[in-house]
Design an enzyme around this catalytic site. Sequence first.
Site, short mmCIF file in Angstrom:
data_model
loop_
_atom_site.label_atom_id
_atom_site.label_comp_id
_atom_site.label_asym_id
_atom_site.label_seq_id
_atom_site.Cartn_x
_atom_site.Cartn_y
_atom_site.Cartn_z
N SER A 161 0.84 -1.19 0.00
CA SER A 161 0.00 0.00 0.00
C SER A 161 0.89 1.26 0.00
CB SER A 161 -0.94 -0.05 1.21
OG SER A 161 -1.98 0.86 1.05
N HIS A 191 -8.30 -5.06 0.00
CA HIS A 191 -6.98 -4.45 0.12
C HIS A 191 -6.24 -4.89 1.38
CE1 HIS A 191 -3.85 -1.49 -0.29
NE2 HIS A 191 -4.17 -0.92 0.85
N ASP A 226 -9.01 -6.72 -4.10
CA ASP A 226 -8.70 -5.33 -3.72
C ASP A 226 -9.45 -4.37 -4.65
OD1 ASP A 226 -7.55 -2.85 -3.12
OD2 ASP A 226 -5.51 -3.64 -2.99
#
Length: 402
Positions: free
Chosen positions: A168, A363, A333
């Site tokens: 991320s 995610h 995601d």
Amino acid sequence: MNRTTAPALPLPPASGGRREGDPPGRRRWVTIEDPLPLESGARLPGVRLAYETWGQRAADGSNAVLVLHALTGNSHVAGPAGPGHPAPGWWDALVGPGRALDTDRWFVVAPNVLGGCQGSTGPSSPGPDGAPWGSRFPYLTVRDQVAAEAALADALSVERWAAVIGGSMGGMRALEWAVGRPERTGSLLVLAAPAAASAEQIAWGSVQIDAIRSDPGWRGGDYHHAPPGGGPHRGLGQARRIAHITYRSEPELAVRFGREPQPGEEPGRGGRYQVESYLDHHAGKLVRRFDAGSYVALTGAMNGHDVGRGRGGVERALRRAELPALVAGVDSDRLYPLSQQRQLAELLPGCDGLRIVESPYGHDGFLIETDQVASLVRELLPTVPSAPPAVSPPSLPHQELP
Ligand SMILES: CC(=O)SCCNC(=O)CCNC(=O)[C@H](O)C(C)(C)COP(=O)(O)OP(=O)(O)OC[C@H]1O[C@@H](n2cnc3c(N)ncnc32)[C@H](O)[C@@H]1OP(=O)(O)O
Ligand SMILES: N[C@@H](CCO)C(=O)O
């Protein structure tokens, strides 16, 4: 090379950079002596980066692995909750003897991001006059954060990381390391991150920023002297609710909560659905542990993420990263969809194809599916030559956080 302060405290004995009796993973920090030049042209003085380490650094630093956390993560990758660590390590299963990041071989380093609020300099830290930076904190980019991490590498005498690993926002920084500093990045693992924030990702980020800024408790960003309870807690909670929906998948929420009311409550008559209660829970948890100004600064940095900026675009930029690379996305995601990681896998010269983390959780799968992430780390690391840890590695410059 950036100058970092020589420690005011005595250097630790040569025992993996730890004082006698120090548990591995204790949080330490370095201060960058010279003001950090930012992409905006501003300079940020007095930058402090908190970090934790596990394992022993080889005499030549060649076994060092950099692990970079996501938006609200911190330097506590592994280990139990304790003083300064309200929660156990967020990738605890990955780090330790015999684990994917085997601390008998690798020296694992995890900084708290620049702009954050868990030990490193951010909007809630004291500015040059001693008062919190607040609204005076400069706009930061992912490149600025990586520039600060490069100064930490200098302080630890790590010329080149054996691997840089992140998911991320941590994946954005890992990518920025590989593109901006390929000579210092031995190999790369990027999880659930894009080459550049998309319009939709900027949109999600901007409504979260707006939720915080439109809370009267925000006070233009200068709320740090407000009486307890006086900060933009409602806005930060709203931002987390919005974000958390994007972190999970629609089928997961449907299966887990469906249309069920929260026990003892009646939706429509002042009560909540279970999913509302769940979001309230995550909002409350974040408000108790995170600074709203950092949330705004870090979300702004993620919105600005574009490895191609000033480098002739994403395609040309990614070609600069000539090093072994693994890219993985989470199949469910909806925030950073697989198409973005497929693009990275196709354009990074050292990548032989996309890896997919299978997860119903969306995610957050990169934090939850630790077995699959461990397999990816195990796949990456054998490609990286490194010296074994020295019996008596050099001391590391650091000061310990209280
Ligand atoms: C210092 C720190 O804590 S930061 C550590 C690093 N953290 C991060 O990087 C990310 C922050 N955390 C997260 O994003 C997530 O919590 C993850 C990804 C780590 C964990 O996800 P999961 O294990 O799937 O947790 P999940 O989303 O199911 O939430 C579980 C929580 O919701 C609560 N919950 C579940 N249903 C409900 C409901 N109907 N009403 C209220 N609360 C609910 C559970 O009681 C549990 O509470 P707890 O976490 O306080 O024990
Ligand atoms: N749950 C993660 C998601 C961001 O990638 C966090 O809060 O940091």
